[in-house]
Design a protein around this motif. Structure first.
Motif, mmCIF file in Angstrom:
data_model
loop_
_atom_site.group_PDB
_atom_site.id
_atom_site.type_symbol
_atom_site.label_atom_id
_atom_site.label_comp_id
_atom_site.label_asym_id
_atom_site.label_seq_id
_atom_site.Cartn_x
_atom_site.Cartn_y
_atom_site.Cartn_z
ATOM 1 N N ALA A 170 0.842 -1.194 0.000
ATOM 2 C CA ALA A 170 0.000 0.000 0.000
ATOM 3 C C ALA A 170 0.882 1.252 0.000
ATOM 4 C CB ALA A 170 -0.927 -0.014 1.211
ATOM 5 N N ILE A 182 2.513 1.952 -3.316
ATOM 6 C CA ILE A 182 1.586 2.543 -4.285
ATOM 7 C C ILE A 182 1.489 4.047 -4.035
ATOM 8 C CG2 ILE A 182 -0.818 2.604 -5.037
ATOM 9 C CD1 ILE A 182 -0.894 -0.420 -4.329
ATOM 10 N N MET A 183 1.375 4.426 -2.758
ATOM 11 C CA MET A 183 1.273 5.853 -2.442
ATOM 12 C C MET A 183 2.538 6.591 -2.876
ATOM 13 S SD MET A 183 -0.700 6.040 1.169
ATOM 14 C CE MET A 183 -0.402 4.645 2.173
ATOM 15 N N LEU A 223 2.520 7.165 -6.503
ATOM 16 C CA LEU A 223 1.614 8.263 -6.863
ATOM 17 C C LEU A 223 2.274 9.603 -6.569
ATOM 18 C CD1 LEU A 223 -1.824 6.865 -5.633
ATOM 19 C CD2 LEU A 223 -0.962 7.035 -7.961
ATOM 20 N N LEU A 239 2.139 11.200 -9.994
ATOM 21 C CA LEU A 239 0.982 12.083 -10.129
ATOM 22 C C LEU A 239 1.086 13.350 -9.289
ATOM 23 C CD1 LEU A 239 -2.101 9.692 -10.299
ATOM 24 C CD2 LEU A 239 -0.903 10.866 -12.136
ATOM 25 N N GLY A 240 2.173 13.490 -8.551
ATOM 26 C CA GLY A 240 2.319 14.712 -7.773
ATOM 27 C C GLY A 240 1.443 14.772 -6.531
ATOM 28 N N THR A 241 0.964 13.629 -6.046
ATOM 29 C CA THR A 241 0.281 13.653 -4.743
ATOM 30 C C THR A 241 1.313 13.932 -3.670
ATOM 31 O OG1 THR A 241 0.595 11.296 -4.548
ATOM 32 C CG2 THR A 241 -1.506 12.037 -5.466
ATOM 33 N N HIS A 242 0.863 14.069 -2.417
ATOM 34 C CA HIS A 242 1.857 14.329 -1.371
ATOM 35 C C HIS A 242 1.521 13.558 -0.117
ATOM 36 C CE1 HIS A 242 -1.239 17.150 -0.053
ATOM 37 N NE2 HIS A 242 -1.326 17.403 -1.327
ATOM 38 N N PHE A 243 1.387 12.232 -0.304
ATOM 39 C CA PHE A 243 1.191 11.385 0.869
ATOM 40 C C PHE A 243 2.365 11.563 1.827
ATOM 41 C CE2 PHE A 243 -1.189 9.054 -2.406
ATOM 42 C CZ PHE A 243 -2.383 8.856 -1.748
ATOM 43 N N VAL A 274 0.128 19.094 3.151
ATOM 44 C CA VAL A 274 0.321 18.319 4.371
ATOM 45 C C VAL A 274 0.569 16.863 4.040
ATOM 46 C CG1 VAL A 274 -0.643 19.166 6.510
ATOM 47 C CG2 VAL A 274 -2.119 18.917 4.510
ATOM 48 N N GLY A 275 1.797 16.461 3.986
ATOM 49 C CA GLY A 275 2.089 15.043 3.853
ATOM 50 C C GLY A 275 2.783 14.605 5.112
ATOM 51 N N ASP A 276 3.121 13.326 5.193
ATOM 52 C CA ASP A 276 3.751 12.861 6.418
ATOM 53 C C ASP A 276 4.819 11.822 6.122
ATOM 54 O OD1 ASP A 276 4.505 12.158 8.870
ATOM 55 O OD2 ASP A 276 2.573 11.373 9.528
ATOM 56 N N LEU A 314 4.845 8.634 8.147
ATOM 57 C CA LEU A 314 3.901 7.557 7.810
ATOM 58 C C LEU A 314 4.613 6.466 7.013
ATOM 59 C CD1 LEU A 314 1.028 6.387 7.647
ATOM 60 C CD2 LEU A 314 0.736 7.674 5.533
ATOM 61 N N LEU A 348 4.923 2.424 7.816
ATOM 62 C CA LEU A 348 4.560 1.351 6.886
ATOM 63 C C LEU A 348 5.779 0.509 6.559
ATOM 64 C CD1 LEU A 348 2.206 3.330 4.490
ATOM 65 C CD2 LEU A 348 1.549 1.625 6.182
ATOM 66 N N PHE A 396 -5.102 10.158 8.370
ATOM 67 C CA PHE A 396 -5.033 11.515 7.839
ATOM 68 C C PHE A 396 -6.342 12.259 8.062
ATOM 69 C CE2 PHE A 396 -1.199 10.523 5.473
ATOM 70 C CZ PHE A 396 -0.585 11.753 5.422
ATOM 71 N N PRO A 425 -5.395 14.403 -8.545
ATOM 72 C CA PRO A 425 -4.811 13.688 -7.401
ATOM 73 C C PRO A 425 -3.926 14.605 -6.558
ATOM 74 C CG PRO A 425 -4.584 12.391 -9.388
ATOM 75 C CD PRO A 425 -5.161 13.705 -9.810
ATOM 76 N N SER A 426 -3.360 15.617 -7.189
ATOM 77 C CA SER A 426 -2.461 16.484 -6.427
ATOM 78 C C SER A 426 -3.195 17.661 -5.793
ATOM 79 C CB SER A 426 -1.354 16.986 -7.349
ATOM 80 O OG SER A 426 -1.917 17.522 -8.532
ATOM 81 N N MET A 449 -6.046 13.010 -3.034
ATOM 82 C CA MET A 449 -5.049 11.985 -3.326
ATOM 83 C C MET A 449 -5.489 10.628 -2.773
ATOM 84 S SD MET A 449 -1.927 13.285 -0.999
ATOM 85 C CE MET A 449 -1.722 12.811 0.704
#
Ligand code: HEM
Ligand SMILES: [Cu+2]
Lengths: 570, 196
Positions: free
Chosen positions: A221, A224-225, A228, A232-236, A244-246, A249, A253, B49, B129-130, B136
């Motif tokens: 999991a 996968i994040m 991304l 895709l430029g997410t910020h998990f 706000v990402g972490d 985290l 994991l 989150f 997604p961003s 996201m």
């Protein structure tokens, strides 16, 4: 199935080369494929280690980037492409069906598929090394933000994506193998082989497979994040202005997987040691039940210790204390296992074969590895030792012992079974001693460097005044490491030579061992038992029963089947 | 292959310790266990989150409950037809089995089609997604789930075609189980992203 059946009992249709050696569904062939691929990757991982080890002695030998990349790939390769495929894919596949008296795995086609997925993952890993933009170089733990932030750091680019893809495929392959192992052992044991009569090696493989199954999933999991984040430029896991990402985290994991992962490779190694030690000291395991229960307990506890890797990552101090306590708890079942191992030696009439020498050295090294883990598990002392060479020394005393010493013990022990030939014993003994000496020469000084406060993952220590006087230690470690690897390369020559031209081993049971695999011919044919079937009559370690007058009792016997078995048609 | 399996099947009765579960089923459950934890890991991260990110509630207003409810119905219908397929498999009415498996797969593809419409609407409104924590996780989790629906539909389709040659009750049952699993996961995702 034709007339031939009646006379021979078993018929063997000619199999094509492809079927027999490449796309075989025979668990032994697949096991050997894993073994050989793992060995090839070990040469790669070892060579990388030598290269950056030379750089530590003579900074400037590599560039900064090369250094980071090599350390990263070394760690990842040794864990995922050497230890796991050899100990699970290799030994697990070859031995589990034989030891439980089955004819193959429960899902032979899935088994073949798992190897080829592993093979593809190895190829992708190697490709990821050479792509434009550079290979991944954020350490084998793949911590963000180094791994997650494309524009800002070297490393998060195509190389990282391929690296993660290779990891994902490797996990998929090991998961398929795990499903196979668990199902096979639960449903295909020979008559009379109850769970508490399983050889310890089989127990260890099963617990390891379960641990892997349940620990790797959250990391998948997480991966996968992370992908991304990069694509895709997410910020998990990224922390940028307004977002706000972490990153912690990811650490959760990762280590929720990472600690059980160490046990995933440790348990099969311990299993090998138990088989080897009982055979060559002609003694039953001191307490079979204790080992089984301790293994299960350690397996469960291993899910509750992960944050001991994050003591200095800003986690809540209260939880740091909780994780210290669980870490100290987990050392209990582990020390019980080692005590049982020691008591199994004690009073035995030991035969110092190469396999046994490797096993004895492994036992000693595990003690050093285990003891040096205690100051790292206690939060107070870990704040000092964290990320120093003390840690590097500690985990090499465990992982090197697992991936090299125990594995080689297993290779010497089962070589006649796997290939029907012998490896020269004198060579084996010299090999064991040299490995032991050079290994300590390269690993032990690390404890002193760590005590002196030498950080790990540093390209060079020369810039730090307080470390300059220790440069000779690095030189000593490098020389030992080079000699260590050279010894193993010589061994590999002898290994491959003996596969094709070693002296033939006539007896199916040269070491007078008890477990079922020694009843089969060497090497065992496809479907293992021909027109016989093993029937189990007693526990796995009946050595020196009735005092000393009976040397050993095999675990079971072969009985002739009423209905003949066909050995063809895939 | 099949011949070898048959031989092994017979041997199993003769020479292995007897166990109450067929090995296909056991293997399948072990695999499902792994799947549950993969999705569990990412859903757990989302919940963590969510608890510490107040903006979540505002973003979730932009998802479309109507479309998602229709999709929920589509998945549940698929589960129903999967159950029926298994029921007819046990009484060996293979024609009906094929029909209901086909309907299940159809539900799967419909779900994916609707999901695509939903995604394109959201992207059209500028939610990528961003675009923030909520989005996201939304894209990550529903995307991952969508891949599972696709896999489930292909498995069902595979069993349906395979069935002509070999009439296997277990295959129908296991494929159905996988479908239910995908369905149940959706029932967790639905409130998380649409009903807050
Ligand atoms: C030829 C034998 C080996 C040598 C000379 C060697 C040497 C080293 C050195 C010097 C480091 C620390 C680099 C640094 O912190 O700057 C390191 C890291 C590491 N080694 Fe080894 N090693 C060997 C075998 C192994 C084996 C068999 C394993 C595991 C099964 C292993 C796993 C690791 C891991 C996981 C790291 C950490 C990588 C990282 O920091 O990201 N090594 N090795
Ligand atoms: Cu740990």
């Amino acid at each position: 199935m034709s007339e031939a059946v009646a006379s021979a009992g078993v018929i063997h249709h000619e199999e094509t080369f492809l079927r027999k050696y490449l796309f075989s569904t025979d668990h032994k062939t697949i096991g050997k494929q894993y073994l050989i691929t793992g060995i090839a990757m070990a040469i790669l991982g070892g060579t990388l280690a030598i290269l950056f080890r030379i750089n530590l002695a003579h900074p400037g030998f590599l560039t900064n980037e090369q250094y980071n990349t090599f350390v990263t790939y070394h760690g990842a390769i040794m864990f995922f492409w050497v230890a796991m495929p050899i100990l699970l894919g290799g030994f697990g596949n070859i031995l589990i069906p034989l030891m439980i008296g089955a004819r193959d795995m429960a899902f032979p086609t899935l088994n073949m598929f798992s190897y080829w997925v592993f093979f593809v993952s190895s190829v992708i890993l190697i490709i990821s090394f050479f792509v434009p933009g550079g290979a991944f170089s954020g350490g084998w733990t793949v911590y963000p933000p180094l791994s997650a932030d494309p524009g800002r750091y070297l490393g998060a680019n195509l190389g990282t994506v391929l690296f993660l893809l290779a990891l994902a495929l490797e996990f998929a392959s090991m998961l398929m193998g795990g499903v196979n192992f668990i199902t096979t052992v639960l449903t295909m044991r020979a008559k009379g082989l109850t769970l508490m009569r399983l050889p310890i090696f089989v127990w260890m493989e099963i617990v390891a497979s379960l641990l892997f199954l349940f620990s790797v999933a959250p990391l998948i999991a997480g991966a996968i994040m992370l992908l991304l984040d990069i694509i895709l430029g997410t910020h998990f896991f990224r922390v940028e202005a307004g977002k706000v990402g972490d990153p912690v985290l990811w650490q959760h994991l990762f280590w929720f997987f990472g600690h059980p992962e160490v046990y995933v490779i440790l348990f099969p190694a311990l299993g090998i040691l138990f088989e080897v030690i009982t055979t060559y000291s002609r003694r039953p395991v001191f307490s079979y039940k204790l080992v089984v229960y301790a293994t299960i307990a350690a397996g469960i506890l291993s899910f509750l210790v992960w944050a001991h890797h994050q003591f200095v990552a800003g986690i809540n101090p209260l939880s740091a204390i909780a994780f210290s306590i669980t870490t100290i708890l987990i050392s209990i079942p582990f020390s019980m296992t080692l005590v049982v191992m020691g008591l199994t030696f004690a009073g035995g009439s030991i035969r110092f074969t190469p396999a046994m020498l490797f096993a004895i050295f492994a036992f000693l090294m595990f003690i050093i590895g285990g003891l040096s883990g205690l100051p790292l598990g206690a939060v107070g002392s870990d704040i000092y030792f964290h990320d120093t060479y003390f840690v590097v020394a500690h985990f090499h005393y465990t992982v090197f012992t697992i991936a090299v010493l125990s594995t080689i013990a297993g290779i010497y022990h089962w070589f006649p079974k796997m290939f029907g030939r012998k490896i020269n014993e004198t060579f084996g003994k010299i090999h064991a001693w040299l490995t032991f000496i050079f290994y300590n020469g390269f690993a032990f000084p690390g404890f002193f460097l760590g005590l002196a406060g030498h950080p790990r993952r540093y390209y060079s220590a020369l810039e730090f005044g307080y470390l300059q006087k220790y440069q000779w230690v690095h030189e000593l470690m490098t020389v030992s490491a080079v000699l260590l690897l050279t010894t193993q390369v010589v061994f590999l020559f002898v290994f491959f030579y003996s596969i094709f031209a070693g002296a033939e081993e006539k007896s199916p049971n040269p070491w007078k061992s008890t477990t079922l695999e020694w009843l089969a011919p060497s090497p065992p044919p496809h479907l293992n038992w021909g027109s016989f079937a093993p029937v189990v009559e007693r526990g796995p370690y009946e050595y020196a029963k009735n005092g000393k007058d009976i040397d050993y009792l095999p675990q079971g016997k072969l009985v002739k089947l009423k209905q003949p078995v066909s050995g063809h048609e895939h | 292959m099949s011949e070898q399996l048959r031989v092994l099947d017979e041997l199993e009765k003769e020479e292995y310790e007897s166990v109450p579960v067929p090995f296909q089923k056991l293997g399948f459950w072990v695999f499902l266990g792994g799947e549950i934890i993969i999705l569990g890991g990412i859903v757990a991260s989302a919940i963590l989150f969510r608890l510490s990110y107040p903006g979540w509630f505002k973003s979730s207003e932009h998802t479309n409950v109507v479309i998602a409810s229709i999709n929920t119905m589509v998945l549940l219908t698929g589960s129903l037809t999967a159950v029926l397929a298994h029921k007819f498999a046990t009484i060996r009415q293979w024609g009906k089995v094929q029909l209901f498996l086909g309907l299940t797969a159809l539900c799967g593809f419909t779900f994916i089609g609707i999901k695509f419409i939903e995604y394109s609407r959201e992207i059209h409104h500028g939610f990528l997604p961003s675009s923030g924590i909520f989005w996201m996780f939304y894209y990550g989790i529903t995307g991952l789930h969508g891949l599972h629906v696709l896999a489930g539909s292909l498995i069902i389709l595979g069993v349906m075609l395979f069935l002509r040659k070999k009439k296997l009750v277990e295959a129908v049952e296991n494929a159905g189980l996988y479908w239910h699993f995908v369905d149940i996961v959706w029932l967790y995702i639905f409130p998380l992203f649409y009903l807050t």
